[in-house]
Design a protein around this motif. Sequence first.
Motif, PDB file in Angstrom:
ATOM      1  N   LEU A 121      56.020  31.688  41.520  1.00  0.00           N
ATOM      2  CA  LEU A 121      57.318  32.340  41.636  1.00  0.00           C
ATOM      3  C   LEU A 121      57.969  32.420  40.268  1.00  0.00           C
ATOM      4  O   LEU A 121      57.621  31.683  39.349  1.00  0.00           O
ATOM      5  CB  LEU A 121      58.257  31.558  42.568  1.00  0.00           C
ATOM      6  N   GLU A 122      58.938  33.311  40.161  1.00  0.00           N
ATOM      7  CA  GLU A 122      59.802  33.338  38.977  1.00  0.00           C
ATOM      8  C   GLU A 122      61.214  33.634  39.449  1.00  0.00           C
ATOM      9  O   GLU A 122      61.435  34.615  40.172  1.00  0.00           O
ATOM     10  CB  GLU A 122      59.333  34.380  37.970  1.00  0.00           C
ATOM     11  N   VAL A 123      62.152  32.784  39.062  1.00  0.00           N
ATOM     12  CA  VAL A 123      63.516  32.915  39.555  1.00  0.00           C
ATOM     13  C   VAL A 123      64.449  33.375  38.449  1.00  0.00           C
ATOM     14  O   VAL A 123      64.184  33.202  37.258  1.00  0.00           O
ATOM     15  CB  VAL A 123      64.035  31.578  40.142  1.00  0.00           C
ATOM     16  N   GLU A 124      65.546  33.989  38.860  1.00  0.00           N
ATOM     17  CA  GLU A 124      66.630  34.338  37.951  1.00  0.00           C
ATOM     18  C   GLU A 124      67.940  34.113  38.692  1.00  0.00           C
ATOM     19  O   GLU A 124      67.981  34.103  39.926  1.00  0.00           O
ATOM     20  CB  GLU A 124      66.503  35.778  37.470  1.00  0.00           C
ATOM     21  N   GLU A 125      69.006  33.939  37.939  1.00  0.00           N
ATOM     22  CA  GLU A 125      70.291  33.647  38.559  1.00  0.00           C
ATOM     23  C   GLU A 125      70.962  34.951  38.985  1.00  0.00           C
ATOM     24  O   GLU A 125      71.282  35.805  38.154  1.00  0.00           O
ATOM     25  CB  GLU A 125      71.184  32.874  37.593  1.00  0.00           C
ATOM     26  N   LYS A 126      71.145  35.087  40.274  1.00  0.00           N
ATOM     27  CA  LYS A 126      71.774  36.290  40.820  1.00  0.00           C
ATOM     28  C   LYS A 126      73.275  36.254  40.605  1.00  0.00           C
ATOM     29  O   LYS A 126      73.909  37.265  40.286  1.00  0.00           O
ATOM     30  CB  LYS A 126      71.456  36.394  42.314  1.00  0.00           C
ATOM     31  N   THR A 159      67.553  34.033  42.746  1.00  0.00           N
ATOM     32  CA  THR A 159      66.790  35.032  43.476  1.00  0.00           C
ATOM     33  C   THR A 159      65.400  35.123  42.875  1.00  0.00           C
ATOM     34  O   THR A 159      65.180  34.739  41.724  1.00  0.00           O
ATOM     35  CB  THR A 159      67.497  36.412  43.431  1.00  0.00           C
ATOM     36  N   LEU A 160      64.435  35.626  43.659  1.00  0.00           N
ATOM     37  CA  LEU A 160      63.058  35.743  43.207  1.00  0.00           C
ATOM     38  C   LEU A 160      62.833  37.090  42.535  1.00  0.00           C
ATOM     39  O   LEU A 160      63.227  38.128  43.065  1.00  0.00           O
ATOM     40  CB  LEU A 160      62.098  35.598  44.395  1.00  0.00           C
ATOM     41  N   LYS A 161      62.178  37.058  41.375  1.00  0.00           N
ATOM     42  CA  LYS A 161      61.812  38.295  40.701  1.00  0.00           C
ATOM     43  C   LYS A 161      60.565  38.887  41.366  1.00  0.00           C
ATOM     44  O   LYS A 161      59.728  38.165  41.912  1.00  0.00           O
ATOM     45  CB  LYS A 161      61.541  38.022  39.219  1.00  0.00           C
ATOM     46  N   GLN A 162      60.440  40.179  41.319  1.00  0.00           N
ATOM     47  CA  GLN A 162      59.297  40.873  41.937  1.00  0.00           C
ATOM     48  C   GLN A 162      58.129  40.859  40.940  1.00  0.00           C
ATOM     49  O   GLN A 162      57.941  41.795  40.164  1.00  0.00           O
ATOM     50  CB  GLN A 162      59.678  42.294  42.328  1.00  0.00           C
ATOM     51  N   ILE A 163      57.330  39.800  40.993  1.00  0.00           N
ATOM     52  CA  ILE A 163      56.252  39.624  40.024  1.00  0.00           C
ATOM     53  C   ILE A 163      54.879  39.911  40.612  1.00  0.00           C
ATOM     54  O   ILE A 163      53.896  39.999  39.875  1.00  0.00           O
ATOM     55  CB  ILE A 163      56.259  38.188  39.456  1.00  0.00           C
ATOM     56  N   GLY A 164      54.777  40.055  41.927  1.00  0.00           N
ATOM     57  CA  GLY A 164      53.490  40.180  42.582  1.00  0.00           C
ATOM     58  C   GLY A 164      53.059  41.615  42.809  1.00  0.00           C
ATOM     59  O   GLY A 164      53.761  42.578  42.446  1.00  0.00           O
ATOM     60  N   GLU A 165      51.906  41.754  43.429  1.00  0.00           N
ATOM     61  CA  GLU A 165      51.378  43.073  43.751  1.00  0.00           C
ATOM     62  C   GLU A 165      52.265  43.771  44.778  1.00  0.00           C
ATOM     63  O   GLU A 165      52.802  43.134  45.688  1.00  0.00           O
ATOM     64  CB  GLU A 165      49.954  42.931  44.287  1.00  0.00           C
ATOM     65  N   LYS A 166      52.431  45.073  44.605  1.00  0.00           N
ATOM     66  CA  LYS A 166      53.242  45.901  45.497  1.00  0.00           C
ATOM     67  C   LYS A 166      54.684  45.387  45.598  1.00  0.00           C
ATOM     68  O   LYS A 166      55.318  45.460  46.653  1.00  0.00           O
ATOM     69  CB  LYS A 166      52.606  45.983  46.887  1.00  0.00           C
ATOM     70  N   GLY A 167      55.180  44.836  44.503  1.00  0.00           N
ATOM     71  CA  GLY A 167      56.571  44.409  44.452  1.00  0.00           C
ATOM     72  C   GLY A 167      56.887  43.116  45.173  1.00  0.00           C
ATOM     73  O   GLY A 167      58.059  42.801  45.411  1.00  0.00           O
ATOM     74  N   LYS A 168      55.864  42.337  45.506  1.00  0.00           N
ATOM     75  CA  LYS A 168      56.117  41.063  46.194  1.00  0.00           C
ATOM     76  C   LYS A 168      56.794  40.071  45.238  1.00  0.00           C
ATOM     77  O   LYS A 168      56.520  40.074  44.043  1.00  0.00           O
ATOM     78  CB  LYS A 168      54.807  40.481  46.714  1.00  0.00           C
ATOM     79  N   PRO A 169      57.639  39.183  45.783  1.00  0.00           N
ATOM     80  CA  PRO A 169      58.342  38.217  44.931  1.00  0.00           C
ATOM     81  C   PRO A 169      57.528  36.947  44.678  1.00  0.00           C
ATOM     82  O   PRO A 169      58.104  35.886  44.484  1.00  0.00           O
ATOM     83  CB  PRO A 169      59.606  37.918  45.740  1.00  0.00           C
ATOM     84  N   TYR A 170      56.229  37.054  44.687  1.00  0.00           N
ATOM     85  CA  TYR A 170      55.362  35.905  44.417  1.00  0.00           C
ATOM     86  C   TYR A 170      53.960  36.400  44.113  1.00  0.00           C
ATOM     87  O   TYR A 170      53.593  37.546  44.423  1.00  0.00           O
ATOM     88  CB  TYR A 170      55.323  34.949  45.622  1.00  0.00           C
ATOM     89  N   ARG A 171      53.174  35.540  43.474  1.00  0.00           N
ATOM     90  CA  ARG A 171      51.738  35.767  43.318  1.00  0.00           C
ATOM     91  C   ARG A 171      51.005  34.684  44.097  1.00  0.00           C
ATOM     92  O   ARG A 171      51.510  33.562  44.251  1.00  0.00           O
ATOM     93  CB  ARG A 171      51.322  35.709  41.842  1.00  0.00           C
ATOM     94  N   LYS A 172      49.796  35.025  44.563  1.00  0.00           N
ATOM     95  CA  LYS A 172      48.965  34.064  45.291  1.00  0.00           C
ATOM     96  C   LYS A 172      47.712  33.767  44.484  1.00  0.00           C
ATOM     97  O   LYS A 172      47.061  34.682  43.979  1.00  0.00           O
ATOM     98  CB  LYS A 172      48.568  34.606  46.672  1.00  0.00           C
ATOM     99  N   HIS A 173      47.398  32.485  44.398  1.00  0.00           N
ATOM    100  CA  HIS A 173      46.192  32.058  43.694  1.00  0.00           C
ATOM    101  C   HIS A 173      45.360  31.205  44.648  1.00  0.00           C
ATOM    102  O   HIS A 173      45.845  30.188  45.167  1.00  0.00           O
ATOM    103  CB  HIS A 173      46.564  31.271  42.442  1.00  0.00           C
ATOM    104  N   PHE A 174      44.126  31.623  44.897  1.00  0.00           N
ATOM    105  CA  PHE A 174      43.229  30.939  45.824  1.00  0.00           C
ATOM    106  C   PHE A 174      42.202  30.121  45.037  1.00  0.00           C
ATOM    107  O   PHE A 174      41.650  30.604  44.047  1.00  0.00           O
ATOM    108  CB  PHE A 174      42.500  31.951  46.714  1.00  0.00           C
ATOM    109  N   PHE A 175      41.913  28.908  45.531  1.00  0.00           N
ATOM    110  CA  PHE A 175      40.983  28.001  44.855  1.00  0.00           C
ATOM    111  C   PHE A 175      39.997  27.422  45.859  1.00  0.00           C
ATOM    112  O   PHE A 175      40.411  26.866  46.889  1.00  0.00           O
ATOM    113  CB  PHE A 175      41.743  26.859  44.168  1.00  0.00           C
ATOM    114  N   GLU A 176      38.733  27.543  45.546  1.00  0.00           N
ATOM    115  CA  GLU A 176      37.698  26.967  46.390  1.00  0.00           C
ATOM    116  C   GLU A 176      37.550  25.480  46.042  1.00  0.00           C
ATOM    117  O   GLU A 176      36.829  25.109  45.116  1.00  0.00           O
ATOM    118  CB  GLU A 176      36.372  27.701  46.199  1.00  0.00           C
ATOM    119  N   LEU A 177      38.253  24.644  46.787  1.00  0.00           N
ATOM    120  CA  LEU A 177      38.282  23.200  46.526  1.00  0.00           C
ATOM    121  C   LEU A 177      37.518  22.444  47.605  1.00  0.00           C
ATOM    122  O   LEU A 177      37.896  21.339  47.981  1.00  0.00           O
ATOM    123  CB  LEU A 177      39.730  22.705  46.443  1.00  0.00           C
ATOM    124  N   THR A 178      36.452  23.051  48.117  1.00  0.00           N
ATOM    125  CA  THR A 178      35.585  22.450  49.142  1.00  0.00           C
ATOM    126  C   THR A 178      36.373  21.954  50.346  1.00  0.00           C
ATOM    127  O   THR A 178      36.101  20.881  50.885  1.00  0.00           O
ATOM    128  CB  THR A 178      34.744  21.304  48.549  1.00  0.00           C
TER     129      THR A 178
END
Length: 244
Positions: free
Chosen positions: A106-111, A117-136
């Motif tokens: 996430l990335e926040v800024e003061e509204k 509030t969350l900045k739109q940093i993700g794909e298609k304007g989403k306010p988050y990015r997702k990172h997947f990890f194969e941790l068995t």
Amino acid sequence: MSQIKTEQNRYLLARIPIKNRELVQSFSSPELCGQTLRAALLQTTENGNQLMDALKTDEHLGLFISNPLPSKENGLDIEGLAVDKNKIFLGLRGPVLRGFAIILELEVEEKQPGVLTLKQIGEKGKPYRKHFFELTGLGIRELCLQGEDLIILAGPTMDLSGALRVYRWKKALTQSNDTITYFNSDQLEILFDIPVLLDSDKAEGLALFNSLGQPGLLVVYDSPNPTRIISEREVFADIFHLSR
């Protein structure tokens, strides 16, 4: 067994300034050219906050919010937290999806004063990015930044004794898109395993801690083994050597 209780006070993301080791509502910092640091809360909504509302329509996490599972039974369970300026990483103990754990960025800024509030940093304007990890199959228990890298403490999603492992996600602060990282990726390094004791020493917390002039990682435990407990206010933790 059939009832799930939702506690609204758990849907909270906030910051509190610290001045001279005391929590304060706000203060101006000479080191930041007079910038005012103030306490603030992520914008709340009827169902929690801005993040939870956004995740309801997520293709991977939405079902776990609309049809909740208990948090320690592969339901939504945020346990890891690492912060760099206005960038926030949230590690999910659950859900684990087909062996992949998830970190939300996430990335926040003061509204307005006191409201984030969350900045739109993700794909298609989403306010988050997702990172997947194969941790068995392990979920994320805690996060800790070391430079541009993110140290990941992984363990069982359910409330049981099992494998505890520490990873390094290299160049975490430089990511600009959603990512998926496999167990044999050059971006994911296994640092060490933590010894497992049945029904005790459940690793839950990380912090950088230099020891004898060498970089180290402090690990603290929930349900500490009785041999760790010195008194009601004293308990042994562990320090592991950490490469630079």
